[in-house]
Write a protein that holds these residues in place. Structure first.
Motif, mmCIF file in Angstrom:
data_model
loop_
_atom_site.group_PDB
_atom_site.id
_atom_site.type_symbol
_atom_site.label_atom_id
_atom_site.label_comp_id
_atom_site.label_asym_id
_atom_site.label_seq_id
_atom_site.Cartn_x
_atom_site.Cartn_y
_atom_site.Cartn_z
ATOM 1 N N SER A 188 -4.462 -13.251 3.641
ATOM 2 C CA SER A 188 -3.786 -12.520 4.713
ATOM 3 C C SER A 188 -3.691 -13.363 5.972
ATOM 4 C CB SER A 188 -4.529 -11.225 5.045
ATOM 5 O OG SER A 188 -4.477 -10.330 3.979
ATOM 6 N N HIS A 196 -10.276 -5.931 -1.926
ATOM 7 C CA HIS A 196 -10.814 -6.170 -0.590
ATOM 8 C C HIS A 196 -11.968 -7.153 -0.687
ATOM 9 C CE1 HIS A 196 -8.389 -3.307 1.510
ATOM 10 N NE2 HIS A 196 -8.763 -2.308 0.708
ATOM 11 N N HIS A 255 -2.102 -1.468 5.745
ATOM 12 C CA HIS A 255 -1.651 -2.805 5.390
ATOM 13 C C HIS A 255 -0.186 -2.793 4.959
ATOM 14 C CE1 HIS A 255 -6.076 -3.102 4.812
ATOM 15 N NE2 HIS A 255 -5.867 -4.151 5.558
ATOM 16 N N GLU A 256 0.202 -1.769 4.222
ATOM 17 C CA GLU A 256 1.586 -1.686 3.760
ATOM 18 C C GLU A 256 2.539 -1.464 4.926
ATOM 19 O OE1 GLU A 256 1.157 1.446 0.932
ATOM 20 O OE2 GLU A 256 0.094 0.161 -0.500
ATOM 21 N N PRO A 267 -5.070 1.338 2.416
ATOM 22 C CA PRO A 267 -3.946 0.486 1.999
ATOM 23 C C PRO A 267 -2.643 0.788 2.739
ATOM 24 C CG PRO A 267 -5.106 1.355 0.087
ATOM 25 C CD PRO A 267 -5.686 2.023 1.292
ATOM 26 N N LEU A 319 -1.976 -8.273 -0.650
ATOM 27 C CA LEU A 319 -2.154 -6.829 -0.876
ATOM 28 C C LEU A 319 -2.498 -6.507 -2.326
ATOM 29 C CD1 LEU A 319 0.680 -5.196 1.265
ATOM 30 C CD2 LEU A 319 -1.740 -5.460 1.823
ATOM 31 N N GLU A 332 -8.936 -11.851 -0.147
ATOM 32 C CA GLU A 332 -7.840 -11.106 0.472
ATOM 33 C C GLU A 332 -7.695 -11.484 1.934
ATOM 34 O OE1 GLU A 332 -6.560 -6.604 1.782
ATOM 35 O OE2 GLU A 332 -8.653 -7.154 1.517
#
Length: 122
Positions: free
Chosen positions: A103, A95, A49-50, A46, A91, A99
């Motif tokens: 995204s 998953h 992605h953040e 994660p 987010l 998602e």
């Protein structure tokens, strides 16, 4: 044609070459699977992605904010902001396909906003 191949050992050379290609294929496939499985854990972290979202927000604020100051059109920034919001919302999802769809849609919206911003000229 075939008698000349077997007389000069060409069939054996061809077979050795094919065996070599098979070996390269098998080793390369195993290495690729190992690399992808190791990278998969990192890429699904994660934090990746953040961090990516933070970078997208920073570049969005800089690029789209500059556009508002220079040409005064709000539409590119609004579309870009919608894309960033969609990316941020993705987010919160587990998953999976949903998602990824959100995204990708957010990234495309953000790219559209930047493209409109780039094309906007007074």
């Amino acid at each position: 044609m075939f008698p000349s191949l077997s007389r000069q050992g060409n069939v054996d050379r061809l077979a050795i070459g094919l065996s070599g290609l098979c070996l390269v294929h098998c080793v390369a496939s195993a290495v690729l699977v190992m690399v992808l499985s190791a990278a998969g854990g990192v890429l699904l972290d994660p934090r990746i992605h953040e961090i990516g979202l933070v970078l997208a927000i920073l570049l969005g604020v800089l690029g789209l904010g500059r556009g508002i100051r220079e040409h005064g059109f709000m539409l590119p920034a609004a579309i870009g902001a919608l894309g960033l919001g969609t990316m941020a919302g993705s987010l919160t999802l587990h998953h999976g396909t949903e998602e990824v769809v959100y995204s990708v849609f957010g990234v495309l919206l953000l790219a559209l906003g930047h493209d409109l911003n780039r094309r906007a000229v007074i």
